[in-house]
Each structure stands twice: as C-alpha cells, then as structure tokens.
Scaffold this active site. Structure first.
Site, PDB file in Angstrom:
ATOM      1  N   ASP A 488       0.680  -1.071   0.028  1.00 38.00           N
ATOM      2  CA  ASP A 488       0.010  -0.053  -0.075  1.00 38.00           C
ATOM      3  C   ASP A 488       0.916   1.193  -0.059  1.00 38.00           C
ATOM      4  O   ASP A 488       2.009   1.214   0.292  1.00 38.00           O
ATOM      5  CB  ASP A 488      -0.901   0.063   1.284  1.00 38.00           C
ATOM      6  CG  ASP A 488      -2.216   0.570   0.830  1.00 38.00           C
ATOM      7  OD1 ASP A 488      -2.196   1.329  -0.055  1.00 38.00           O
ATOM      8  OD2 ASP A 488      -3.206   0.327   1.667  1.00 38.00           O
ATOM      9  N   ASP A 552     -10.850   1.778  -3.484  1.00 34.46           N
ATOM     10  CA  ASP A 552     -11.402   1.284  -2.208  1.00 34.46           C
ATOM     11  C   ASP A 552     -12.881   1.253  -2.177  1.00 34.46           C
ATOM     12  O   ASP A 552     -13.372   0.796  -1.307  1.00 34.46           O
ATOM     13  CB  ASP A 552     -10.848   2.348  -0.837  1.00 34.46           C
ATOM     14  CG  ASP A 552      -9.680   2.131  -0.508  1.00 34.46           C
ATOM     15  OD1 ASP A 552      -8.853   1.033  -0.715  1.00 34.46           O
ATOM     16  OD2 ASP A 552      -8.887   2.848   0.126  1.00 34.46           O
TER      17      ASP A 552
END
Ligand code: GLA
Length: 752
Positions: A488, A552
């Site tokens: 990430d 997301d």
C-alpha cells in the site's frame, strides 16, 4: 555513472507517431527555403526508416535536422517508399510566419522556430541555454530504431529508442540524455515522448478521479491554448492517470481514430497537448521535475520512463492492443495463470484484530470459495488506529501472542494461500522507527511537512532505508512463507526532499528496485499495488506487481465506471475486484448481492466483506459466482476485453471473450431507471460472425428479475442458440431490469 528516472527500463524515447492519416509535418530537404545548413542527413543513410507491426506501420523520415514521424497508423503496403510518401508531406508555408516552417520532429527544439513545448529545457552554467540537436546516427535492428542526436555546442547527446511491437502494435519510446560536457547540466524538463497529432484529431480524453472514484473519463476539444495535465502527487495519483487518448471527433467504442498514450511512471508527470498557430498539434509527456531535481554530472546519463502508444480504430482496438502488450512485456509471468479468489480482512475487521475473529473469518471465507486470505492493516505494534505504528514491521505480540503462526496455519489448513499488508514507504511519527530515525523521512529542513493519514514518507532511495525495509519484509516473508503482499501507499508526497534538494523523481525507481529485490529473493512472491485504492496504477509498477487494488470503493454502481476506465489501458485480470458488504462502506449505498458479484467478476474475483454474517441464501449465491469464476478463470486471465456500445448511458456493458473464441462472458449493469419501459436489445462483440453460440443467463438472479417482467426473454430461462452475426448486430433482448441490477450473459461456441 547512470542517473535515471527509471533505471529498470531499458527503453525510453521521445518521439512522434501518427495516426491513420498522418501528413508529415516536415518539409523535405529540397523544398526547405533557408535552413539547409542545419540538415545533416548523411548521404549513406536511408530517407525513411520503417517499423511494421501486425496492423500498423511507423515510418520515421530522415530528411530533417532531427528525424520526424512520417507515418504512424494502419500498416502501409510494402511498396510504399519514401519518394511516394514525400508527395503527401505538408509543404504549405503561410505568409507572416518564420521563413521556414518549424519542424515538429521527434525532439522539437525552440532553436528551429518551433513554438510548442520543447523536448528539453535545461541549463549549464556559463553556457548558452539554447540547444541545436541534429542527427548523429540512426540504426535499425528489426523493429527497433535507435536514433542518436547530438548538440556539439551544448555538449549533450540524446538517444531515442523507438520500437513497434509486432504482435500488439504498441510502440514504445525511450529517451535518454548524456552530458558530454565537463560541468553539471541541470535538466528542468526532458520529454519521454513528443508525438504529432494527425490533423483530424480534435479531441482529447483524459482520466481523472479522486479517492474512491478513480479512472473517470473527461473529453474535451483540443482548442486554442496548451492543455497541461500535471500530476504532483508523488504517486500515479487518483487525480490524473498517466493515460491519455487523442482522437477524431467521431471516436466511439467501435469507430473513429484514436491515439492511446501511457507513461509508465509512478511519480510526478506532465502531459501537454497543444494545437499550434499553424494548425499542427502534438502531445508530449514526461516526468515533472522540481527545481534542480535532476542534475546530470559530466559523463552521466539521465533516462526517462518509457512512453507507450498506439493508433487504432475505435476504443476497443486500442484497448486490446494495450492489454496484449502488457501481457507480453509488462506483467509478471504469474499473472498469466488462473487467479485465486481473495478474501481480504480490511472491511470485515479493520483494526479490530485477534486470532479468534480472524480464524472465524478465514473459515467463513473458505465456505464461499476463497483461496487466498490477506491479512490487511493492523497486525503490527501500536496499530490500533491509523495514527501509529507504520514503519515498525514486526508482529504485534499484544494482538498475536504467538506471532502469526496460528493464523497462517489455520489459513493453510483450508488449503488457502496467505497474504500480508504492508505500507513500506510510510512511517507514523508515533512509531519506534521515526523516534530512532527522524532523518529518514522526505522533508525540507525548516519546513513542516503536512501529515496525511497521520503519516510521513520515507526516503526509500536512501540505501539504509531501503535495506531496513528489505530486511523487515524479507524476514517476515521467509518466516511465514508469505505468498502475497498487498503493498500500500496511502498518501501524496508534499515537497519530497532530502532536507535540501528535491527527491520525488528518485522515489518511484527506488520503490521498484525494493520490490524487485524482494521478488528476486523470494521468486514465488506476488505483489499487489495498492495506493488508497488505485492511485498507483501504471506500467512502471505493474512490472513488479501484476495486480492492482482498483479502488477502495467497492460499491458496484461506482465500480462500473471505475473498472471501465481501468480496463481501457490495463488488462482486466490485473484489476482486484471484490464483493463488498450490502451497504458499501464508502458510499452508504445498498445493492443486491448479484450486482456486487457480477461486477466483481469483471476482474480478479474476491471478497471484502465479513463472511461470518452471511445468511444461507447469500452463501448459496456467492457459491454460484465463485464456481462460475473457477469454471472460467483459465481463459479469463488472457481474455479479450470488449466495451459494448449501449443504447443508454445508464447501461454499462462489457465482455470478456476467450482467445480461442469459444467462451464469452458479458456483464450488463443498469445504473438507474431507464426512461423507456423496455431496455431493448444489447449488441455483443467479439464473437465470430459465422459461428453459432449458445446464449444463457450466467448470473443466478432470475428470481431478482422475475417480478419486473410480465414476460421474460426466452434465453433468460432456457439457453438459446443463435449466430454470432445476429448476436452482434441485432443483439440479445434484455429483460426488464430494476435499477442498480446487473446480468451476466454467457455465450459458448456450439460445436456442430
Ligand atoms: C488503504 C487501502 C485499503 C486498506 C487500508 C488499510 O486505504 O486502499 O484497501 O488496505 O489502506 O489501512
């Protein structure tokens, strides 16, 4: 010494390409009124160089000071020669201009009278700022052209490598600059590529977005004034993807002409598109540099990230070329194999982790068909919120008293793979790492760097930082035999410096190198690129990663356009697509489970939900879709993508067709209520006209649709057989669909 934006890429270029009707922008040497002296074509070199792909040709003319793209577009007949082509060059010269028309060549420079963005802007102390490059040497080896330009006065040399991939018809351009002088040369701008646009290209389509809404298309006219799409986020970013389309006004899914351009770079960049006052237009792209960021030492070479491009007919053709190229030349080999079904812990548990809940989640995920369990954020010390812990890459003994072994063993007992989340480039000020090494963060002395999600960014280009990260991650990969890393990167870079000088262009290549070192050490390790969803998606990072957490936002209605935009440049099997909760956490919208599953089936299928709370019906439904994915995934990881034209913007439709043409899955999503009572027929794509196909409803949502249909099209209940020609031209009649529903259509080639 090699100084480079992008060490890992062997090819970089700055160049021009052309479209389906490209008129050469240069005047041939003998027509040129007054600057013959600058024309340096060597008598023993050809007037044109030619690269051929399966369906495209690229011709580079060599009769100007610097070579120019004479043609890029459909493959030309073999007997087209330079003399013939020269008759089509635009030699008109208007009054009240410079006496000679300024070339728009592969390395445009202001000294020729060119008024657009020059390929190079730089500075050497006590030397003239102007450049005058001319061709030193051109060499062709197969489908690769190496053009060497030199500016003796400026003591600079440029090498451009232009290649046309014969299978995919995607071209690459790579540019590097060598400082042949004895003092430093400061580069302010060095274009990776400059491409002339065909005259009839009037539109430009860029991709924009924000967190939770990536890859949205924005179409505008290429009118007066320069369009500058610049990204300063220090990552590929949510705001602008490094993907650009220039096109004719009639561009659609099937028709019109388009130039697709992509820059393989996960840092700052700029795309410039401009129609000059003489009517010519160009597109240029390159790394956006901070002041003094790239200083090329005497003898050193600065290499730009590669630019990728193709010109084709209709969006689908260009998209398919990019997918083909990525599969052959960019993505790791493991992406060619059937992709396992993921279950990710994030939206099920967030930071609230413990062995028992995780094990129960693993059990529930296994029941619905998951094959890889990914433990997301929250497993390391002090990580109970997003305010602390980043940088301390050890297992939190308070949460996992016996380390991760019990969980990993549990995962493996279900025959599942184990993945772990890291955010290697980041550090929270509230971490042991920061307390020990505050000097490791990107910063400027005396200026407070704004926090984002409570975190700062490490200077990964420092050897000590990269060694620290490698050792932490590598030892965990070894200890737990980690199969997969979700890598990430959750914040923008703001004024990334080493205290004094800018460092943003060093960061992406340092991250790629760190990833590569881990892969070299653990050859079966697979890495996913995540950056608050899809903010790091480009061919630079995809060489090491091969999967992207697309967004997301897993609300399938939002995912419709996010995934369509993603698939325009990147192959769908790379696109992480999970079934989320009924009420999407990012939008609060509730959607039917079938809709969520059908949209997730467009990419690498998985789950981002608390599988422990699913009821029996939900489990049955999900079981259907996991079986479907498993049944088809062997061909899905190489499938040909088709965006489908629809009769209404509220319908989003796309299909995946196997390379053998035997199987095809089409998903059709209705975003909201249609204004008509019936949706009509949906024309499919990618089938063989003369073949027969069995068409059936692959989604198991007939009961969801039934109440809205007084009569349902026959094929929805029982498969029908029809010809590819009819399926593609008339289409298949759609059932009446409630808003925010979706269907999945399966077409199987009928043998006999
Ligand atoms: C980012 C990612 C999410 C999740 C969280 C964890 O937002 O995009 O998928 O991993 O970080 O903090």
């Amino acid at each position: 010494m090699l100084s480079c934006f992008f060490k890992l890429t062997p090819i970089v270029i700055s160049f021009y390409t052309f479209g389906t009707l490209f008129h050469c922008l240069y005047i041939s040497a003998n027509q040129r009124p007054s600057i013959k002296a600058t024309i340096t074509r060597m008598s023993n070199t050809p007037a044109y160089y030619r690269l051929d792909g399966a369906a495209s040709s690229l011709l580079l003319s060599n009769h100007t000071q610097v070579p120019a793209v004479a043609w890029l577009g459909d493959r030309l007949e073999a007997d087209v020669d330079g003399a013939m082509l020269a008759n089509h060059e635009d030699s008109a010269l208007a009054f009240a201009n410079l006496d000679a028309r300024a070339p728009l060549d592969i390395f445009p420079q202001l000294s020729t009278g060119y008024m657009g963005s020059p390929a190079l802007a730089g500075y050497r102390q006590n030397a003239p700022v102007a450049h005058s490059f001319s061709t030193k040497h051109i060499e062709q080896t197969g489908q690769l052209l190496v053009v060497v330009l030199e500016d003796v006065k400026s003591q600079l040399e440029v090498v451009q490598k232009i290649a046309l991939d014969s299978k995919s018809d995607v071209c690459t351009v790579s540019t590097s600059l060598k400082n042949a002088g004895s003092t430093d040369y400061r580069v302010d701008w060095l274009a990776s590529a400059t491409l002339p646009l065909p005259n009839h290209f009037s539109d430009c389509i860029s991709q924009h977005g924000r967190w939770g809404l990536e890859n949205q298309s924005y179409r505008r006219a290429i009118g007066p004034g320069r369009i500058d799409i610049s990204n300063q986020h220090g990552r590929t970013g949510h705001e602008h993807g490094p993907n650009l389309i220039c096109a004719s006004a009639d561009l659609s899914v099937d028709h019109g002409d388009a130039l697709f351009v992509h820059l393989g770079w996960s840092g700052n960049y700029s795309f410039r598109i401009e129609r000059l006052h003489d009517g010519t237009a160009y597109l240029q792209c390159g790394v956006l540099l901070g002041p003094g960021e790239e200083v090329v030492a005497p003898g050193a070479v600065l290499t730009c990230p590669t630019a990728y491009f193709t010109i084709g007919h209709g969006l689908n053709q260009c998209t398919q070329r990019f997918h083909s190229f990525a599969r052959q030349h960019i993505l790791p080999a493991w992406t060619r194999t059937p992709r396992p079904i993921h279950a990710n812990s994030w939206e099920a548990l967030y930071f609230d982790l413990n062995d028992n809940d995780l094990k129960a989640l693993v059990d529930a995920a296994a029941t619905i068909g998951a094959e890889r369990f990914v433990l997301d954020d929250g497993w390391f010390p002090a990580r109970r919120t997003d305010e602390a812990g980043l940088g301390d890459w050890t297992v939190d003994k308070h949460v996992f008293p016996h380390g991760l072994t019990p969980l990993v063993e549990h995962v493996r007992s279900h025959n599942m793979q184990f993945g772990l989340w890291f955010e290697p480039e980041m550090v929270n000020p509230d971490s042991d790492l920061f307390r020990k090494h505050p000097e490791w963060v990107l910063h400027y002395a005396g200026i407070e760097t704004p926090l984002a999600r409570g975190q700062l960014v490490l200077d990964v280009a420092r050897e000590d930082v990269s060694n620290y990260l490698f050792n932490c991650i590598s030892s965990l990969v070894s200890e737990y035999s980690i199969d997969y890393i979700k890598w990430d990167m959750n914040r923008d870079l703001v004024l990334p410096g080493d205290g004094l000088s800018p460092r943003s262009s060093k960061q992406p290549q340092a991250v790629y190198a760190l990833m590569q070192r881990l892969i070299d050490t653990h050859p079966t390790l697979q890495i996913e690129s995540c950056s608050s969803g899809g903010a790091r998606t480009d061919f630079g990072v995809l060489k090491q990663t091969g999967r992207v957490w697309t967004s997301d936002n897993i609300d399938p209605i939002a995912r419709g356009t996010i995934q369509q935009g993603f698939a325009r440049f990147f192959p769908p099997e790379v696109m992480g697509a999970h079934v989320g909760h009924k009420e999407a956490h990012l939008t609060g919208r509730s959607t039917n489970l079938h809709t969520r599953a059908i949209i997730a089936l467009q990419g690498q299928f998985g789950f981002e939900l608390d599988a422990r709370v699913l009821n029996k019906d939900d489990v049955t439904t999900l079981h259907h879709y996991t079986q479907l994915y498993k049944q088809h995934r062997s061909w899905l990881s190489n499938a040909i993508y088709w965006q489908l034209p629809t009769s209404d913007n509220l319908l989003l439709a796309s299909g995946l067709v196997s390379t053998s043409g035997e199987d095809a899955l089409f998903s059709i999503l209705l975003l909201d209520s249609l204004k008509t009572t019936r949706p009509g027929c949906q024309r499919l794509r990618g089938l063989a006209k003369t073949q027969r196909y069995r068409v059936s409803l692959a989604s198991s949502n007939i009961d969801q649709l039934d109440p809205f249909n007084k009569a349902m099209p026959a094929w929805c209940r029982n498969s029908i057989v029809s010809s590819g020609e009819l399926i593609m031209n008339i289409g298949i009649p759609l059932p009446v669909m409630p808003p925010q529903s979706a269907i999945l259509v399966y077409c199987a080639l009928e043998v006999n």
